[in-house]
Design a protein around this motif. Structure first.
Motif, PDB file in Angstrom:
ATOM      1  N   PHE A   8       0.844  -1.193   0.000  1.00 55.10           N
ATOM      2  CA  PHE A   8       0.000   0.000   0.000  1.00 55.10           C
ATOM      3  C   PHE A   8       0.883   1.248   0.000  1.00 55.10           C
ATOM      4  O   PHE A   8       0.577   2.235  -0.675  1.00 55.10           O
ATOM      5  N   ASP A   9       1.973   1.190   0.765  1.00 49.54           N
ATOM      6  CA  ASP A   9       2.924   2.314   0.776  1.00 49.54           C
ATOM      7  C   ASP A   9       3.551   2.494  -0.598  1.00 49.54           C
ATOM      8  O   ASP A   9       3.743   3.624  -1.073  1.00 49.54           O
ATOM      9  N   MET A  10       3.886   1.391  -1.252  1.00 47.50           N
ATOM     10  CA  MET A  10       4.480   1.466  -2.587  1.00 47.50           C
ATOM     11  C   MET A  10       3.490   2.069  -3.578  1.00 47.50           C
ATOM     12  O   MET A  10       3.871   2.873  -4.440  1.00 47.50           O
ATOM     13  N   LYS A  11       2.225   1.697  -3.460  1.00 42.99           N
ATOM     14  CA  LYS A  11       1.216   2.275  -4.350  1.00 42.99           C
ATOM     15  C   LYS A  11       1.147   3.782  -4.160  1.00 42.99           C
ATOM     16  O   LYS A  11       1.135   4.543  -5.136  1.00 42.99           O
ATOM     17  N   ARG A  12       1.090   4.224  -2.919  1.00 41.88           N
ATOM     18  CA  ARG A  12       1.005   5.660  -2.651  1.00 41.88           C
ATOM     19  C   ARG A  12       2.241   6.405  -3.154  1.00 41.88           C
ATOM     20  O   ARG A  12       2.151   7.550  -3.593  1.00 41.88           O
ATOM     21  N   ALA A  13       3.388   5.737  -3.109  1.00 46.16           N
ATOM     22  CA  ALA A  13       4.631   6.366  -3.549  1.00 46.16           C
ATOM     23  C   ALA A  13       4.867   6.225  -5.051  1.00 46.16           C
ATOM     24  O   ALA A  13       5.821   6.794  -5.589  1.00 46.16           O
ATOM     25  N   GLY A  14       4.019   5.456  -5.726  1.00 46.26           N
ATOM     26  CA  GLY A  14       4.210   5.230  -7.155  1.00 46.26           C
ATOM     27  C   GLY A  14       5.354   4.293  -7.478  1.00 46.26           C
ATOM     28  O   GLY A  14       5.899   4.338  -8.584  1.00 46.26           O
ATOM     29  N   ALA A  15       5.720   3.438  -6.522  1.00 46.38           N
ATOM     30  CA  ALA A  15       6.816   2.481  -6.717  1.00 46.38           C
ATOM     31  C   ALA A  15       6.249   1.154  -7.224  1.00 46.38           C
ATOM     32  O   ALA A  15       5.456   0.516  -6.523  1.00 46.38           O
ATOM     33  N   PRO A  16       6.607   0.700  -8.423  1.00 46.02           N
ATOM     34  CA  PRO A  16       6.043  -0.533  -8.979  1.00 46.02           C
ATOM     35  C   PRO A  16       6.389  -1.771  -8.146  1.00 46.02           C
ATOM     36  O   PRO A  16       7.483  -1.879  -7.580  1.00 46.02           O
ATOM     37  N   ILE A  17       5.453  -2.697  -8.100  1.00 46.03           N
ATOM     38  CA  ILE A  17       5.591  -3.937  -7.338  1.00 46.03           C
ATOM     39  C   ILE A  17       5.894  -5.074  -8.312  1.00 46.03           C
ATOM     40  O   ILE A  17       5.144  -5.311  -9.262  1.00 46.03           O
ATOM     41  N   ALA A  18       6.994  -5.788  -8.088  1.00 45.57           N
ATOM     42  CA  ALA A  18       7.389  -6.896  -8.960  1.00 45.57           C
ATOM     43  C   ALA A  18       6.940  -8.216  -8.355  1.00 45.57           C
ATOM     44  O   ALA A  18       7.365  -8.587  -7.258  1.00 45.57           O
ATOM     45  N   VAL A  19       6.077  -8.921  -9.074  1.00 43.01           N
ATOM     46  CA  VAL A  19       5.559 -10.221  -8.638  1.00 43.01           C
ATOM     47  C   VAL A  19       5.945 -11.255  -9.692  1.00 43.01           C
ATOM     48  O   VAL A  19       5.937 -10.968 -10.887  1.00 43.01           O
ATOM     49  N   LEU A  20       6.292 -12.451  -9.256  1.00 40.06           N
ATOM     50  CA  LEU A  20       6.676 -13.514 -10.174  1.00 40.06           C
ATOM     51  C   LEU A  20       6.211 -14.845  -9.594  1.00 40.06           C
ATOM     52  O   LEU A  20       6.257 -15.039  -8.383  1.00 40.06           O
ATOM     53  N   THR A  21       5.736 -15.742 -10.457  1.00 32.40           N
ATOM     54  CA  THR A  21       5.354 -17.049  -9.947  1.00 32.40           C
ATOM     55  C   THR A  21       6.586 -17.849  -9.553  1.00 32.40           C
ATOM     56  O   THR A  21       7.674 -17.677 -10.114  1.00 32.40           O
ATOM     57  N   ALA A  22       6.398 -18.721  -8.577  1.00 35.50           N
ATOM     58  CA  ALA A  22       7.440 -19.661  -8.150  1.00 35.50           C
ATOM     59  C   ALA A  22       6.737 -20.941  -7.737  1.00 35.50           C
ATOM     60  O   ALA A  22       5.651 -20.895  -7.154  1.00 35.50           O
ATOM     61  N   TYR A  23       7.364 -22.075  -8.042  1.00 35.62           N
ATOM     62  CA  TYR A  23       6.727 -23.358  -7.756  1.00 35.62           C
ATOM     63  C   TYR A  23       7.624 -24.301  -6.965  1.00 35.62           C
ATOM     64  O   TYR A  23       7.174 -25.369  -6.554  1.00 35.62           O
ATOM     65  N   ASP A  24       8.896 -23.949  -6.774  1.00 32.81           N
ATOM     66  CA  ASP A  24       9.821 -24.846  -6.097  1.00 32.81           C
ATOM     67  C   ASP A  24      10.836 -24.036  -5.303  1.00 32.81           C
ATOM     68  O   ASP A  24      10.968 -22.818  -5.484  1.00 32.81           O
ATOM     69  N   ALA A  25      11.560 -24.698  -4.442  1.00 28.37           N
ATOM     70  CA  ALA A  25      12.499 -24.025  -3.544  1.00 28.37           C
ATOM     71  C   ALA A  25      13.672 -23.364  -4.277  1.00 28.37           C
ATOM     72  O   ALA A  25      14.005 -22.215  -3.975  1.00 28.37           O
ATOM     73  N   PRO A  26      14.342 -24.034  -5.218  1.00 26.66           N
ATOM     74  CA  PRO A  26      15.470 -23.373  -5.880  1.00 26.66           C
ATOM     75  C   PRO A  26      15.073 -22.106  -6.624  1.00 26.66           C
ATOM     76  O   PRO A  26      15.778 -21.087  -6.565  1.00 26.66           O
ATOM     77  N   THR A  27      13.940 -22.143  -7.325  1.00 29.69           N
ATOM     78  CA  THR A  27      13.478 -20.952  -8.037  1.00 29.69           C
ATOM     79  C   THR A  27      13.117 -19.844  -7.059  1.00 29.69           C
ATOM     80  O   THR A  27      13.449 -18.672  -7.264  1.00 29.69           O
ATOM     81  N   ALA A  28      12.441 -20.213  -5.975  1.00 29.55           N
ATOM     82  CA  ALA A  28      12.067 -19.223  -4.966  1.00 29.55           C
ATOM     83  C   ALA A  28      13.307 -18.559  -4.375  1.00 29.55           C
ATOM     84  O   ALA A  28      13.330 -17.343  -4.146  1.00 29.55           O
ATOM     85  N   ARG A  29      14.344 -19.340  -4.144  1.00 32.72           N
ATOM     86  CA  ARG A  29      15.579 -18.798  -3.573  1.00 32.72           C
ATOM     87  C   ARG A  29      16.206 -17.771  -4.527  1.00 32.72           C
ATOM     88  O   ARG A  29      16.641 -16.693  -4.095  1.00 32.72           O
ATOM     89  N   LEU A  30      16.225 -18.077  -5.806  1.00 30.00           N
ATOM     90  CA  LEU A  30      16.790 -17.154  -6.785  1.00 30.00           C
ATOM     91  C   LEU A  30      15.940 -15.885  -6.904  1.00 30.00           C
ATOM     92  O   LEU A  30      16.467 -14.771  -7.004  1.00 30.00           O
ATOM     93  N   GLU A  31      14.630 -16.036  -6.907  1.00 31.00           N
ATOM     94  CA  GLU A  31      13.750 -14.871  -7.020  1.00 31.00           C
ATOM     95  C   GLU A  31      13.912 -13.959  -5.807  1.00 31.00           C
ATOM     96  O   GLU A  31      13.933 -12.724  -5.946  1.00 31.00           O
ATOM     97  N   ALA A  32      14.021 -14.558  -4.632  1.00 34.94           N
ATOM     98  CA  ALA A  32      14.226 -13.754  -3.425  1.00 34.94           C
ATOM     99  C   ALA A  32      15.541 -12.995  -3.502  1.00 34.94           C
ATOM    100  O   ALA A  32      15.615 -11.802  -3.175  1.00 34.94           O
ATOM    101  N   GLU A  33      16.585 -13.666  -3.956  1.00 36.02           N
ATOM    102  CA  GLU A  33      17.893 -13.026  -4.081  1.00 36.02           C
ATOM    103  C   GLU A  33      17.860 -11.887  -5.100  1.00 36.02           C
ATOM    104  O   GLU A  33      18.559 -10.876  -4.956  1.00 36.02           O
ATOM    105  N   ALA A  34      17.020 -12.042  -6.139  1.00 38.51           N
ATOM    106  CA  ALA A  34      16.911 -11.024  -7.180  1.00 38.51           C
ATOM    107  C   ALA A  34      16.087  -9.819  -6.738  1.00 38.51           C
ATOM    108  O   ALA A  34      16.060  -8.804  -7.439  1.00 38.51           O
ATOM    109  N   GLY A  35      15.405  -9.935  -5.602  1.00 41.52           N
ATOM    110  CA  GLY A  35      14.626  -8.813  -5.102  1.00 41.52           C
ATOM    111  C   GLY A  35      13.184  -8.780  -5.547  1.00 41.52           C
ATOM    112  O   GLY A  35      12.539  -7.726  -5.488  1.00 41.52           O
ATOM    113  N   VAL A  36      12.641  -9.916  -5.991  1.00 47.75           N
ATOM    114  CA  VAL A  36      11.225  -9.972  -6.351  1.00 47.75           C
ATOM    115  C   VAL A  36      10.400  -9.671  -5.098  1.00 47.75           C
ATOM    116  O   VAL A  36      10.637 -10.242  -4.032  1.00 47.75           O
TER     117      VAL A  36
END
Length: 277
Positions: A8-36
């Motif tokens: 909600f704070d990001m919306k008010r500030a106009g900061a885009p929210i990056a969302v990505l699907t993840a289905y397994d632990a290795p992919t989730a770990r990489l997405e978290a490291e990338a800042g998703v």
């Protein structure tokens, strides 16, 4: 503080929210490291990972399994879990299903359609929700843009407002005209997450296998940031080639016994050898 307060704070500030699907632990770990910002365990796991013909085949047990895997891979990320087809027909059923996803590790539970009753019930029990309007894969089997006609666009806006009033934390807008998505985004408090809805939403979501180019399908709304499918195919073919030529494994891949242990082993092994029949 709710897990979605930051968005909600990001919306008010106009900061885009990056969302990505993840289905397994290795992919989730990489997405978290990338800042998703948000990891979505979507029922798209059915067609993209499990080999199902459609999202309708995904079970609650499937979703619990994959939410748990993603949570283990990204223990500090915000994770959304999809309620699969026909697991939220009533608010009571939705609550039971949502509790299963939360127990597996979901912070927010997503459902499709104009169901403010579901959003209100879950919110009353302390469970944050994400709505989903426009193309609803569990219901709309033909992937067409929704809301092109003015009455349909108005209905989308009304449904979004109803979900917002019921307290959804996020709202996915899939395959709708950019103009409609922009108006919905302006009209509601909850952050909107677009997929095939243009650039006027508060954030974007893509399916990770589409982003990586794992399959052959091309989608207008997608951008392939890598062609992982051909890269993986090349690696598999190289492996088959090396095994066939006995180039793998090689010396650097092997482990060895100490000479004295090998001598003792061979002496005993020969004593146990049997004559050929």
């Amino acid at each position: 503080m709710s897990v979605s307060a930051r968005f909600f704070d990001m919306k008010r500030a106009g900061a885009p929210i990056a969302v990505l699907t993840a289905y397994d632990a290795p992919t989730a770990r990489l997405e978290a490291e990338a800042g998703v910002d948000v990891l979505l365990v979507g029922d798209s796991v059915g067609v993209n990972v499990l080999g199902y013909a459609s999202e309708r085949e995904v079970s609650l047990a499937d979703m619990v399994h994959h939410v748990g895997a993603v949570r283990r891979g990204a223990p500090r990320s915000v994770v959304i879990g999809d309620l699969p087809f026909r697991t939220y027909e009533t608010p009571a059923e939705a609550l039971a299903s949502a509790r299963a996803l939360v127990a597996a590790g979901a912070d927010i539970v997503k459902f499709e359609g104009a169901r403010p009753d579901v959003a209100g019930t879950l919110r009353g029990e302390g469970i944050e929700t994400c709505g989903h309007l426009g193309l609803e894969p569990q219901t709309h089997l033909a992937p067409r843009v929704k809301g092109r006609a003015a009455p349909d666009a108005l209905k989308l806006l009304e449904d979004a407002r109803a979900l917002d009033d019921a307290g959804v934390s996020l709202l996915v807008l899939e395959m709708i005209p950019q103009e409609v998505a922009r108006e919905v985004t302006r009209a509601i408090c909850a952050p909107t997450i677009g997929i095939g809805a243009g650039g006027g939403t508060d954030g974007q979501v893509l399916v990770v296998t589409d982003l990586l180019g794992v399959g052959e399908r091309e989608f207008r709304h997608n951008r392939r940031y890598q062609r992982f499918g051909p890269l993986a195919l090349d690696a598999f073919r190289a492996y088959v080639h090396d095994v066939g030529r006995r180039d793998f494994p090689c010396e650097e891949n092997a482990a060895h016994m100490a000479p004295e242990e090998l001598e003792a082993f061979l002496a005993q092994a020969r004593g146990l050898s049997r004559a050929a029949p």
